[in-house]
Design a protein around this motif. Structure first.
Motif, PDB file in Angstrom:
ATOM      1  N   LEU A 127      47.247  34.359  29.866  1.00 42.21           N
ATOM      2  CA  LEU A 127      46.045  35.159  30.065  1.00 42.21           C
ATOM      3  C   LEU A 127      44.974  34.327  30.742  1.00 42.21           C
ATOM      4  O   LEU A 127      44.727  33.184  30.357  1.00 42.21           O
ATOM      5  CB  LEU A 127      45.515  35.658  28.717  1.00 42.21           C
ATOM      6  CG  LEU A 127      44.165  36.375  28.760  1.00 42.21           C
ATOM      7  CD1 LEU A 127      44.301  37.728  29.450  1.00 42.21           C
ATOM      8  CD2 LEU A 127      43.610  36.540  27.358  1.00 42.21           C
ATOM      9  N   LEU A 128      44.323  34.917  31.731  1.00 44.01           N
ATOM     10  CA  LEU A 128      43.150  34.342  32.373  1.00 44.01           C
ATOM     11  C   LEU A 128      42.034  35.361  32.182  1.00 44.01           C
ATOM     12  O   LEU A 128      42.197  36.529  32.534  1.00 44.01           O
ATOM     13  CB  LEU A 128      43.406  34.095  33.855  1.00 44.01           C
ATOM     14  CG  LEU A 128      42.254  33.496  34.648  1.00 44.01           C
ATOM     15  CD1 LEU A 128      41.928  32.087  34.160  1.00 44.01           C
ATOM     16  CD2 LEU A 128      42.572  33.486  36.129  1.00 44.01           C
ATOM     17  N   THR A 129      40.906  34.940  31.605  1.00 45.71           N
ATOM     18  CA  THR A 129      39.833  35.880  31.310  1.00 45.71           C
ATOM     19  C   THR A 129      38.465  35.248  31.534  1.00 45.71           C
ATOM     20  O   THR A 129      38.325  34.033  31.458  1.00 45.71           O
ATOM     21  CB  THR A 129      39.947  36.417  29.869  1.00 45.71           C
ATOM     22  OG1 THR A 129      38.938  37.388  29.642  1.00 45.71           O
ATOM     23  CG2 THR A 129      39.816  35.305  28.844  1.00 45.71           C
ATOM     24  N   ASP A 130      37.494  36.099  31.790  1.00 42.69           N
ATOM     25  CA  ASP A 130      36.111  35.636  31.869  1.00 42.69           C
ATOM     26  C   ASP A 130      35.348  36.034  30.606  1.00 42.69           C
ATOM     27  O   ASP A 130      34.151  35.849  30.511  1.00 42.69           O
ATOM     28  CB  ASP A 130      35.413  36.178  33.126  1.00 42.69           C
ATOM     29  CG  ASP A 130      35.204  37.678  33.096  1.00 42.69           C
ATOM     30  OD1 ASP A 130      35.932  38.372  32.346  1.00 42.69           O
ATOM     31  OD2 ASP A 130      34.328  38.172  33.815  1.00 42.69           O
ATOM     32  N   GLY A 131      36.068  36.576  29.633  1.00 42.49           N
ATOM     33  CA  GLY A 131      35.452  37.001  28.377  1.00 42.49           C
ATOM     34  C   GLY A 131      36.149  36.383  27.191  1.00 42.49           C
ATOM     35  O   GLY A 131      36.824  35.361  27.304  1.00 42.49           O
ATOM     36  N   ALA A 132      36.025  37.046  26.057  1.00 47.92           N
ATOM     37  CA  ALA A 132      36.661  36.576  24.827  1.00 47.92           C
ATOM     38  C   ALA A 132      38.164  36.817  24.897  1.00 47.92           C
ATOM     39  O   ALA A 132      38.627  37.782  25.496  1.00 47.92           O
ATOM     40  CB  ALA A 132      36.067  37.304  23.629  1.00 47.92           C
ATOM     41  N   HIS A 133      38.934  35.950  24.267  1.00 50.30           N
ATOM     42  CA  HIS A 133      40.390  36.079  24.201  1.00 50.30           C
ATOM     43  C   HIS A 133      40.705  37.300  23.331  1.00 50.30           C
ATOM     44  O   HIS A 133      40.242  37.400  22.215  1.00 50.30           O
ATOM     45  CB  HIS A 133      40.974  34.800  23.582  1.00 50.30           C
ATOM     46  CG  HIS A 133      42.459  34.720  23.661  1.00 50.30           C
ATOM     47  ND1 HIS A 133      43.289  35.614  23.041  1.00 50.30           N
ATOM     48  CD2 HIS A 133      43.269  33.842  24.289  1.00 50.30           C
ATOM     49  CE1 HIS A 133      44.548  35.296  23.266  1.00 50.30           C
ATOM     50  NE2 HIS A 133      44.554  34.218  24.037  1.00 50.30           N
ATOM     51  N   PRO A 134      41.523  38.255  23.844  1.00 51.33           N
ATOM     52  CA  PRO A 134      41.745  39.495  23.111  1.00 51.33           C
ATOM     53  C   PRO A 134      42.742  39.422  21.966  1.00 51.33           C
ATOM     54  O   PRO A 134      42.997  40.426  21.328  1.00 51.33           O
ATOM     55  CB  PRO A 134      42.256  40.438  24.206  1.00 51.33           C
ATOM     56  CG  PRO A 134      42.944  39.549  25.155  1.00 51.33           C
ATOM     57  CD  PRO A 134      42.161  38.259  25.141  1.00 51.33           C
ATOM     58  N   GLY A 135      43.335  38.291  21.691  1.00 54.08           N
ATOM     59  CA  GLY A 135      44.256  38.211  20.555  1.00 54.08           C
ATOM     60  C   GLY A 135      45.556  37.510  20.892  1.00 54.08           C
ATOM     61  O   GLY A 135      45.619  36.660  21.757  1.00 54.08           O
ATOM     62  N   THR A 136      46.605  37.915  20.192  1.00 55.28           N
ATOM     63  CA  THR A 136      47.901  37.255  20.309  1.00 55.28           C
ATOM     64  C   THR A 136      48.754  37.886  21.402  1.00 55.28           C
ATOM     65  O   THR A 136      48.401  38.875  22.007  1.00 55.28           O
ATOM     66  CB  THR A 136      48.648  37.338  18.970  1.00 55.28           C
ATOM     67  OG1 THR A 136      48.866  38.706  18.669  1.00 55.28           O
ATOM     68  CG2 THR A 136      47.873  36.671  17.870  1.00 55.28           C
ATOM     69  N   GLY A 137      49.922  37.293  21.616  1.00 51.03           N
ATOM     70  CA  GLY A 137      50.872  37.820  22.574  1.00 51.03           C
ATOM     71  C   GLY A 137      50.989  36.994  23.842  1.00 51.03           C
ATOM     72  O   GLY A 137      51.727  37.345  24.748  1.00 51.03           O
TER      73      GLY A 137
END
Length: 118
Positions: free
Chosen positions: A30-40
């Motif tokens: 995962l690459l994000t500019d926000g909070a990490h959305p969880g597992t997986g």
């Protein structure tokens, strides 16, 4: 693209698309500019997009933050077999972040050598 060894990167339209995307393939990062959305995810990286100005201006002359974050994901994958992934999801809350990832995939030579739009 069949036969292309680069890692595919999918820019998702929003968090609601994440569950379906995760169910369609192998291990993911995962690459994000926000909070990490969880597992997986095998690995995750966060970046803060920079404002986009004209090419080569003094404040933008370095590599984009998205390109650096993708580079960190690639390094983590290479160094730790437990972080192996075969694709990357991008969850970007802002249009600037989505544009920066797309620009890195298109214009950053190091990023282009390792990743492709997918």
């Amino acid at each position: 693209m069949e036969g292309d060894p680069r890692i595919p990167v999918s820019i998702l339209p929003g968090p609601e698309a994440l569950a379906g995307w995760l169910g369609t393939g192998g291990p993911a990062a995962l690459l994000t500019d926000g909070a990490h959305p969880g597992t997986g995810f095998a690995a995750a990286e966060r970046f803060a997009p920079r404002p986009l100005h004209r090419f080569g201006c003094a404040c933008c002359s370095g590599r984009p933050a998205a390109a650096l974050a993708l580079g960190r994901l690639f390094q983590a994958r290479a160094r730790d077999p437990g972080l192996w992934f075969t694709r990357v999801a991008v969850l970007a809350a802002s249009p600037a972040a989505r544009q920066e990832v797309a620009a890195a995939l298109e214009a950053d030579a190091v990023t282009r050598a390792r990743f492709r739009a997918g």
